[in-house]
Motif scaffolding. Structure first.
Motif, PDB file in Angstrom:
ATOM      1  N   ALA A 223       0.958  -1.219   0.020  1.00 35.82           N
ATOM      2  CA  ALA A 223      -0.046  -0.029  -0.050  1.00 35.82           C
ATOM      3  C   ALA A 223       0.806   1.176   0.090  1.00 35.82           C
ATOM      4  N   GLN A 224       1.820   1.199   0.860  1.00 33.01           N
ATOM      5  CA  GLN A 224       2.766   2.558   0.902  1.00 33.01           C
ATOM      6  C   GLN A 224       3.483   2.780  -0.464  1.00 33.01           C
ATOM      7  N   LEU A 225       3.786   1.516  -1.208  1.00 37.51           N
ATOM      8  CA  LEU A 225       4.459   1.663  -2.484  1.00 37.51           C
ATOM      9  C   LEU A 225       3.678   2.102  -3.544  1.00 37.51           C
ATOM     10  N   ARG A 226       2.357   1.797  -3.490  1.00 40.54           N
ATOM     11  CA  ARG A 226       1.266   2.099  -4.258  1.00 40.54           C
ATOM     12  C   ARG A 226       1.184   3.826  -4.145  1.00 40.54           C
ATOM     13  N   GLN A 227       1.268   4.088  -2.947  1.00 40.21           N
ATOM     14  CA  GLN A 227       1.172   5.442  -2.791  1.00 40.21           C
ATOM     15  C   GLN A 227       2.447   6.151  -3.181  1.00 40.21           C
ATOM     16  N   VAL A 228       3.338   5.533  -3.380  1.00 35.04           N
ATOM     17  CA  VAL A 228       4.622   6.259  -3.930  1.00 35.04           C
ATOM     18  C   VAL A 228       4.004   6.415  -5.575  1.00 35.04           C
ATOM     19  N   THR A 229       3.490   5.518  -6.321  1.00 31.18           N
ATOM     20  CA  THR A 229       3.117   5.820  -7.655  1.00 31.18           C
ATOM     21  C   THR A 229       2.229   6.771  -7.961  1.00 31.18           C
ATOM     22  N   GLU A 230       1.398   6.933  -6.760  1.00 26.76           N
ATOM     23  CA  GLU A 230       0.379   7.847  -6.763  1.00 26.76           C
ATOM     24  C   GLU A 230       0.973   9.223  -6.560  1.00 26.76           C
ATOM     25  N   LEU A 231       1.864   9.369  -5.946  1.00 26.79           N
ATOM     26  CA  LEU A 231       2.679  10.834  -5.547  1.00 26.79           C
ATOM     27  C   LEU A 231       3.316  11.208  -6.701  1.00 26.79           C
ATOM     28  N   LEU A 232       3.946  10.285  -7.607  1.00 26.13           N
ATOM     29  CA  LEU A 232       4.614  10.558  -8.619  1.00 26.13           C
ATOM     30  C   LEU A 232       3.824  11.034  -9.813  1.00 26.13           C
ATOM     31  N   GLU A 233       2.502  10.294  -9.817  1.00 22.59           N
ATOM     32  CA  GLU A 233       1.774  10.715 -10.887  1.00 22.59           C
ATOM     33  C   GLU A 233       1.079  12.195 -10.408  1.00 22.59           C
ATOM     34  N   LYS A 234       1.062  12.328  -9.266  1.00 21.43           N
ATOM     35  CA  LYS A 234       0.299  13.810  -9.095  1.00 21.43           C
ATOM     36  C   LYS A 234       1.029  14.912  -9.211  1.00 21.43           C
ATOM     37  N   HIS A 235       2.568  14.726  -8.659  1.00 20.46           N
ATOM     38  CA  HIS A 235       3.331  15.694  -8.476  1.00 20.46           C
ATOM     39  C   HIS A 235       4.526  15.678  -9.602  1.00 20.46           C
ATOM     40  N   GLY A 236       4.774  14.593 -10.097  1.00 25.56           N
ATOM     41  CA  GLY A 236       5.730  14.264 -11.010  1.00 25.56           C
ATOM     42  C   GLY A 236       5.585  14.196 -12.397  1.00 25.56           C
ATOM     43  N   ASP A 237       6.006  13.282 -13.064  1.00 22.66           N
ATOM     44  CA  ASP A 237       5.940  12.994 -14.433  1.00 22.66           C
ATOM     45  C   ASP A 237       5.061  11.766 -14.843  1.00 22.66           C
ATOM     46  N   THR A 238       4.120  11.826 -15.864  1.00 26.11           N
ATOM     47  CA  THR A 238       3.351  10.632 -16.110  1.00 26.11           C
ATOM     48  C   THR A 238       4.134   9.232 -16.285  1.00 26.11           C
ATOM     49  N   GLN A 239       5.209   9.238 -17.102  1.00 21.69           N
ATOM     50  CA  GLN A 239       6.053   8.344 -17.604  1.00 21.69           C
ATOM     51  C   GLN A 239       6.795   7.875 -16.158  1.00 21.69           C
ATOM     52  N   THR A 240       7.282   8.672 -15.373  1.00 26.55           N
ATOM     53  CA  THR A 240       7.932   8.339 -14.291  1.00 26.55           C
ATOM     54  C   THR A 240       7.008   7.495 -13.421  1.00 26.55           C
ATOM     55  N   ALA A 241       5.740   7.755 -13.196  1.00 30.93           N
ATOM     56  CA  ALA A 241       4.681   7.195 -12.524  1.00 30.93           C
ATOM     57  C   ALA A 241       4.450   5.812 -13.013  1.00 30.93           C
ATOM     58  N   LYS A 242       4.531   5.987 -14.596  1.00 27.88           N
ATOM     59  CA  LYS A 242       4.129   4.507 -15.185  1.00 27.88           C
ATOM     60  C   LYS A 242       5.269   3.487 -14.918  1.00 27.88           C
ATOM     61  N   ARG A 243       6.469   3.972 -14.847  1.00 31.14           N
ATOM     62  CA  ARG A 243       7.450   3.110 -14.619  1.00 31.14           C
ATOM     63  C   ARG A 243       7.246   2.486 -13.409  1.00 31.14           C
ATOM     64  N   ALA A 244       7.137   3.506 -12.294  1.00 32.36           N
ATOM     65  CA  ALA A 244       7.191   3.051 -10.681  1.00 32.36           C
ATOM     66  C   ALA A 244       5.936   2.004 -10.793  1.00 32.36           C
ATOM     67  N   SER A 245       4.733   2.214 -11.359  1.00 34.28           N
ATOM     68  CA  SER A 245       3.657   1.325 -11.378  1.00 34.28           C
ATOM     69  C   SER A 245       3.943  -0.003 -11.709  1.00 34.28           C
ATOM     70  N   ALA A 246       4.423  -0.016 -12.990  1.00 37.26           N
ATOM     71  CA  ALA A 246       4.899  -1.486 -13.679  1.00 37.26           C
ATOM     72  C   ALA A 246       5.747  -2.263 -12.904  1.00 37.26           C
ATOM     73  N   ALA A 247       6.751  -1.421 -12.363  1.00 34.52           N
ATOM     74  CA  ALA A 247       7.705  -2.358 -11.600  1.00 34.52           C
ATOM     75  C   ALA A 247       7.351  -2.747 -10.121  1.00 34.52           C
ATOM     76  N   LEU A 248       6.328  -1.943  -9.571  1.00 37.61           N
ATOM     77  CA  LEU A 248       5.435  -2.489  -8.565  1.00 37.61           C
ATOM     78  C   LEU A 248       4.778  -3.936  -8.781  1.00 37.61           C
ATOM     79  N   THR A 249       4.142  -3.723  -9.842  1.00 40.14           N
ATOM     80  CA  THR A 249       3.120  -4.768 -10.248  1.00 40.14           C
ATOM     81  C   THR A 249       4.063  -6.182 -10.302  1.00 40.14           C
ATOM     82  N   LEU A 250       5.140  -5.969 -11.179  1.00 40.38           N
ATOM     83  CA  LEU A 250       6.050  -7.179 -11.276  1.00 40.38           C
ATOM     84  C   LEU A 250       6.771  -7.566  -9.944  1.00 40.38           C
TER      85      LEU A 250
END
Length: 257
Positions: A223-250
């Motif tokens: 849950a905390q790592l999913r929150q990281v991806t959400e923070l990156l999506e909200k405050h950072g870059d879409t591609q950064t968030a996508k890479r983080a989300s894909a890596a977490l899923t794997l």
């Protein structure tokens, strides 16, 4: 927003350390992948603290040399309660993943932020330097090997280390020895910083997945790592968030999270 115009061929030479870490984690067993706990770190929780939330954003903006957004993230981190020492340690550690030039530039930005905050009457907590003495020689190698094994989930071996054994010695003595033995920043914070920096760096997706798995091992929750991806999506870059989300899923797949 992050605008990443870099080419992966322009990454600093010191990204070799990062590549070594990714190779290290890629040779761990499935059992190790499914064992994301460590007694030496705080227990996992459902959400990140306000201080923890600031760390991956600081790291992502550092990795892309986005100084305006880094300035904002540093201020937000200090406002949230990060000490100067903790914030500085994040920027120091990340030289091993994004290179000395970005680390030095980010440290200079932190100095600027701290000085400006003092002029505005803000008295940020200095924090502390490491309390534990850093071993040297064979003791440093032993400590680094132990830390590496805890974080990877199993003793590290593989073809890349047979081909270039010196890279693993560098990892063990320096990254997992000199750096991870510094106790002024906990391992969860160190992994949050690494995840943020690697997510913002195209071309290191396997290393990012490895550090998502390592984050679970040092006690961060899914849950905390999913929150990281959400923070990156909200405050950072879409591609950064996508890479983080894909890596977490794997990273979660072997553990069935």
């Amino acid at each position: 927003m992050i605008t990443d115009t870099r080419n992966s061929t322009a990454l600093p030479t010191l990204m070799a350390l990062c590549l070594g870490v990714g190779a290290m984690f890629s040779v761990t067993t499935q059992a190790a992948e499914a064992s994301p706990t460590m007694t030496s770190t705080p227990a996992s929780a459902a959400s990140l603290s306000s201080q923890q939330q600031a760390i991956p954003l600081i790291a992502a903006f550092m990795a892309t040399s986005d100084m305006p957004n880094l300035n904002t993230a540093l201020n937000q981190g200090l406002d949230a309660g990060l000490t100067i020492s903790e914030t500085r340690e994040v920027l120091v550690q990340l030289y091993a993943y994004v290179g000395f030039p970005r680390s030095l530039n980010a440290l200079n930005e932190l100095m600027t932020v701290v000085q400006a905050r003092k002029q505005r009457g803000l008295d940020d907590a200095p924090g502390r330097e490491p309390n534990r003495a850093i071993p040297v020689g064979d003791e440093l190698l032993a400590a680094g090997m132990a830390n590496q094994t805890k974080i990877s989930g199993a003793p590290v071996k593989g073809p890349v280390f047979e081909f270039a054994p010196v890279i693993n010695r560098f990892l063990q003595t320096h990254l997992f020895g000199d750096i991870f033995e510094r106790d002024n920043l906990d391992w969860q914070s160190r992994e949050l910083a690494t995840v943020g920096a690697l997510a913002a760096t195209p071309g290191v997706e396997s290393q990012l997945r490895s550090h998502m798995a390592a984050s679970l091992r040092v006690g961060l929750s899914a849950a905390q790592l999913r929150q990281v991806t959400e923070l990156l999506e909200k405050h950072g870059d879409t591609q950064t968030a996508k890479r983080a989300s894909a890596a977490l899923t794997l990273a979660l797949a072997p553990a069935g999270k």
